[in-house]
Scaffold this motif. Structure first.
Motif: not given
Length: 404
Positions: A285-302
């Motif tokens: 999550a902290v190493s991949r970016t999707a749709f302009g922001k890291p996966l770690a900042q995507q609500g569903v992943v959180q």
């Protein structure tokens, strides 16, 4: 209930965590590379023997066995956090510590029910890690979730017993170091008590009439590290009458005694598998970016990560409570909790690993990460040692009993 770790557990945890970092995790890729070059995929890679030697040297050996005469003498509560750690590398760490199924259950069975000759011939080399073993119970022709259905016949003939039957998903049987089968079959198929019809008998692998027919796959995996899961045929297999474990007719009770500790051991390791999955998911999550922001900042992943942490903490507390009860009131007194963890843990861990797979995209289902194999192992444990539905049925009956 006090679940704090005592001094011995803390010491062993520190040693085991260091052993995992320094030896086990680096050996995972090495083991696969070595296996690819072996004459048979069922042979043991050299690195596994190196791990076993190092674990024995460090005193990280036979930790599972509470009998101090044969094992480490740890309580279930002491062993729980150690088994959890080994679950982070379930296809390598338990074997390295001589704490892998089915050998663990077989050693417990022999230690508890075997006579002195059986212990000398089979338990001692198993404890030393010199041989492997298999437990032959499940059959393809009947619903083996009901152990009274077992059709394998164990017939007395003079000073011998003759075994005839077909088993499958016999874990460890493909390993060439597997030298002994503990076979469950019926010695009194027409007896009035369906739970006194079965017996356990020791069958050396090289006995005439024993045929290890093929390896059974688990979601496409052959599970080389555990010695596979084989279909085994017993055709007129003759062994001495002294090979009966315990007493004739005691097989069902022995099986239940064997499966109790096995169920909690599986759940302990499952929590470790979930922790490994969460670690991998967070790193991804902290190493991949999707749709302009890291996966770690995507609500569903959180949400996946938060829900996984909550679930793991709940499961760990339930498993620790079960371990504490097994230590204080015995396996029978902890029966409800053993069933509860066996229902809850595989179900929840499968979901956690599935979310980690999703976070890895195509990589999650590939051989480049351990997640797909972890998922297959966790999903299988919804069947192993009794399917969920059997435990749910029994647990519901016990819950309803007070209202009837």
């Amino acid at each position: 209930m006090d679940f704090s770790y005592d001094a011995r557990t803390e010491d062993l945890r520190a040693k085991l965590l260091a052993f995992m970092d320094e030896h086990v995790y680096p050996a995972e890729a090495v083991a696969e590379e070595q296996r690819a070059r072996l004459a048979s995929p069922w042979d043991t890679p050299a690195v596994v023997e190196e791990l076993k030697a190092e674990a024995k040297r460090q005193g990280l050996w036979n930790l599972f066995l509470p009998d101090a005469e044969y094992g480490a003498g740890l309580t279930n509560l002491q062993y729980a956090p150690l088994a959890e750690i080994t679950g982070r590398s379930p296809h390598l760490a338990p074997t390295a510590l001589n704490c892998a199924a089915p050998d663990t259950g077989n050693m417990e069975l022999l230690a508890q029910f075997g006579d002195e000759a059986q212990k000398k011939q089979w338990l001692e080399p198993l404890l030393a890690g010199e041989i492997r073993s298999a437990f032959a119970m499940t059959e393809p022709e009947v619903a083996s979730s009901d152990a009274t259905n077992i059709e394998t016949r164990i017939r007395r003939d003079g000073d011998s017993y003759v075994v005839d039957g077909r088993k499958w998903y016999i874990s460890g049987a493909m390993n060439p170091d597997c030298r002994i089968f503990i076979v469950m079959g019926k010695t009194d198929p027409d007896g009035p008590d369906p739970r006194r019809q079965q017996s356990m008998i020791l069958v050396p692998r090289d006995t005439p009439g024993v045929e290890v027919r093929r390896a059974m796959q688990v979601y496409g995996y052959e599970d080389h590290s555990h010695g596979g899961h084989a279909e085994v045929v017993f055709d007129g297999v003759r062994v001495p009458a002294a090979n009966v474990v315990g007493e004739e007719g005691g097989g069902f009770a022995i099986a239940q005694a064997r499966l109790g500790p096995g169920r909690i051991h599986h759940c302990m390791r499952l929590i470790g598998m979930a922790e490994r999955a969460v670690e991998l998911m967070c790193r991804r999550a902290v190493s991949r970016t999707a749709f302009g922001k890291p996966l770690a900042q995507q609500g569903v992943v959180q949400n996946w990560i938060a829900d996984a942490r909550v679930t793991i903490e709940q499961l760990r507390l339930l498993v620790l409570k079960t371990a504490w009860l097994m230590d204080t009131v015995g396996n029978r007194g902890a029966h409800t909790e053993i069933q509860a963890i066996k229902i809850a843990t595989p179900r929840a861990v499968v979901d956690i690993i599935d979310k980690a797979v999703q976070a890895h995209g195509a990589g999650g289902v590939s051989q480049d990460f351990p997640l797909a194999e972890l998922w297959a192992a966790a999903r299988t444990l919804k069947l192993a040692d009794g399917p969920d539905e059997v435990h749910q049925r029994s647990l519901a009956r016990r819950e309803l009993k007070q209202y009837l």
